[in-house]
Design a protein around this motif. Structure first.
Motif, PDB file in Angstrom:
ATOM      1  N   PHE A  44      -7.190 -24.763  -0.884  1.00 29.69           N
ATOM      2  CA  PHE A  44      -6.747 -25.089  -1.442  1.00 29.69           C
ATOM      3  C   PHE A  44      -5.682 -24.507  -2.980  1.00 29.69           C
ATOM      4  O   PHE A  44      -6.445 -23.652  -3.763  1.00 29.69           O
ATOM      5  CB  PHE A  44      -7.518 -26.041  -1.988  1.00 29.69           C
ATOM      6  CG  PHE A  44      -6.597 -26.778  -3.500  1.00 29.69           C
ATOM      7  CD1 PHE A  44      -6.677 -28.527  -2.387  1.00 29.69           C
ATOM      8  CD2 PHE A  44      -6.831 -27.513  -4.595  1.00 29.69           C
ATOM      9  CE1 PHE A  44      -6.009 -29.409  -3.278  1.00 29.69           C
ATOM     10  CE2 PHE A  44      -6.776 -28.301  -5.123  1.00 29.69           C
ATOM     11  CZ  PHE A  44      -5.393 -29.581  -4.771  1.00 29.69           C
ATOM     12  N   ALA A  45      -4.739 -24.611  -2.633  1.00 29.67           N
ATOM     13  CA  ALA A  45      -3.987 -23.770  -3.930  1.00 29.67           C
ATOM     14  C   ALA A  45      -2.433 -24.467  -4.073  1.00 29.67           C
ATOM     15  O   ALA A  45      -1.747 -25.039  -2.375  1.00 29.67           O
ATOM     16  CB  ALA A  45      -3.878 -22.708  -2.958  1.00 29.67           C
ATOM     17  N   SER A  49       2.470 -20.884  -6.058  1.00 28.24           N
ATOM     18  CA  SER A  49       1.456 -19.640  -6.553  1.00 28.24           C
ATOM     19  C   SER A  49       1.633 -18.647  -5.569  1.00 28.24           C
ATOM     20  O   SER A  49       0.455 -18.289  -5.510  1.00 28.24           O
ATOM     21  CB  SER A  49       0.856 -20.005  -7.571  1.00 28.24           C
ATOM     22  OG  SER A  49       0.860 -20.935  -7.725  1.00 28.24           O
ATOM     23  N   GLY A  50       2.558 -17.246  -5.822  1.00 29.52           N
ATOM     24  CA  GLY A  50       2.447 -16.146  -4.960  1.00 29.52           C
ATOM     25  C   GLY A  50       1.510 -15.520  -5.710  1.00 29.52           C
ATOM     26  O   GLY A  50       1.358 -14.084  -4.693  1.00 29.52           O
ATOM     27  N   GLN A  51       0.826 -14.697  -6.503  1.00 34.74           N
ATOM     28  CA  GLN A  51       0.004 -13.911  -7.598  1.00 34.74           C
ATOM     29  C   GLN A  51      -1.759 -13.450  -6.597  1.00 34.74           C
ATOM     30  O   GLN A  51      -1.616 -13.008  -7.471  1.00 34.74           O
ATOM     31  CB  GLN A  51       0.320 -14.502  -8.794  1.00 34.74           C
ATOM     32  CG  GLN A  51       1.255 -13.536  -9.822  1.00 34.74           C
ATOM     33  CD  GLN A  51       2.998 -14.783  -8.708  1.00 34.74           C
ATOM     34  OE1 GLN A  51       2.600 -16.039  -9.073  1.00 34.74           O
ATOM     35  NE2 GLN A  51       3.807 -13.741  -9.321  1.00 34.74           N
ATOM     36  N   HIS A  52      -1.913 -15.127  -6.109  1.00 33.11           N
ATOM     37  CA  HIS A  52      -3.484 -14.398  -5.534  1.00 33.11           C
ATOM     38  C   HIS A  52      -2.987 -15.184  -3.870  1.00 33.11           C
ATOM     39  O   HIS A  52      -2.343 -15.729  -3.521  1.00 33.11           O
ATOM     40  CB  HIS A  52      -4.063 -15.279  -6.724  1.00 33.11           C
ATOM     41  CG  HIS A  52      -3.651 -16.679  -6.391  1.00 33.11           C
ATOM     42  ND1 HIS A  52      -4.012 -18.048  -5.765  1.00 33.11           N
ATOM     43  CD2 HIS A  52      -3.435 -17.564  -7.782  1.00 33.11           C
ATOM     44  CE1 HIS A  52      -3.190 -18.762  -6.276  1.00 33.11           C
ATOM     45  NE2 HIS A  52      -2.732 -18.803  -7.318  1.00 33.11           N
ATOM     46  N   GLU A  53      -4.219 -15.098  -3.481  1.00 33.40           N
ATOM     47  CA  GLU A  53      -4.846 -15.201  -2.167  1.00 33.40           C
ATOM     48  C   GLU A  53      -4.891 -16.221  -1.157  1.00 33.40           C
ATOM     49  O   GLU A  53      -3.816 -16.701  -0.472  1.00 33.40           O
ATOM     50  CB  GLU A  53      -5.643 -14.553  -1.419  1.00 33.40           C
ATOM     51  CG  GLU A  53      -5.517 -14.396  -0.335  1.00 33.40           C
ATOM     52  CD  GLU A  53      -4.726 -13.437   0.799  1.00 33.40           C
ATOM     53  OE1 GLU A  53      -4.492 -13.443   1.948  1.00 33.40           O
ATOM     54  OE2 GLU A  53      -4.763 -12.723   0.507  1.00 33.40           O
ATOM     55  N   PRO A  54      -5.167 -17.487  -2.335  1.00 32.31           N
ATOM     56  CA  PRO A  54      -4.887 -18.815  -1.816  1.00 32.31           C
ATOM     57  C   PRO A  54      -3.689 -19.245  -1.614  1.00 32.31           C
ATOM     58  O   PRO A  54      -3.099 -19.875  -1.402  1.00 32.31           O
ATOM     59  CB  PRO A  54      -6.122 -19.511  -2.732  1.00 32.31           C
ATOM     60  CG  PRO A  54      -6.714 -18.480  -3.567  1.00 32.31           C
ATOM     61  CD  PRO A  54      -6.093 -17.636  -3.056  1.00 32.31           C
ATOM     62  N   ASP A  60       2.363 -20.259   3.249  1.00 34.72           N
ATOM     63  CA  ASP A  60       2.440 -18.742   4.406  1.00 34.72           C
ATOM     64  C   ASP A  60       1.812 -20.469   5.712  1.00 34.72           C
ATOM     65  O   ASP A  60       2.371 -20.597   6.111  1.00 34.72           O
ATOM     66  CB  ASP A  60       1.364 -18.368   5.321  1.00 34.72           C
ATOM     67  CG  ASP A  60       1.360 -18.040   6.393  1.00 34.72           C
ATOM     68  OD1 ASP A  60       2.569 -17.467   6.374  1.00 34.72           O
ATOM     69  OD2 ASP A  60       0.156 -17.827   7.564  1.00 34.72           O
ATOM     70  N   THR A  61       1.045 -21.422   5.176  1.00 33.85           N
ATOM     71  CA  THR A  61       1.154 -22.983   5.555  1.00 33.85           C
ATOM     72  C   THR A  61       2.197 -23.610   5.766  1.00 33.85           C
ATOM     73  O   THR A  61       2.754 -24.095   6.780  1.00 33.85           O
ATOM     74  CB  THR A  61      -0.180 -23.644   5.276  1.00 33.85           C
ATOM     75  OG1 THR A  61      -1.263 -22.596   5.144  1.00 33.85           O
ATOM     76  CG2 THR A  61      -0.387 -24.769   5.976  1.00 33.85           C
TER      77      THR A  61
END
Length: 77
Positions: A44-45, A49-54, A60-61
């Protein structure tokens, strides 16, 4: 003139829905994929917000889904 009670017409216990322009039934696999995202099962993200893994996984999804839709449209065209 067609008689709606003609014996040659197929009979069904299910109603025939004729207003698909307003709403269309969602395919079960689409519903399952969306629920996995909305329920947070698949993560859930915010995909922006490309600054963190989620966020990267969510982005990518989205990109994989866009590619799947584009490929499906190419098959139809």
């Amino acid at each position: 003139m067609l008689n709606v009670h003609d014996a040659a017409m197929p009979r069904t216990d299910s109603p025939i829905y004729l207003d698909s322009a307003a709403t269309t039934r969602v395919a079960p696999e689409v519903c399952a994929a969306m629920l996995a995202q909305l329920d947070g099962i698949a993560g859930f993200a915010n995909p922006s917000s490309g600054q963190h893994e989620p966020g990267l996984r969510a982005a990518d999804t989205v990109e994989c889904t866009r590619a799947d839709v584009a490929a499906g449209l190419q098959e139809v065209i």
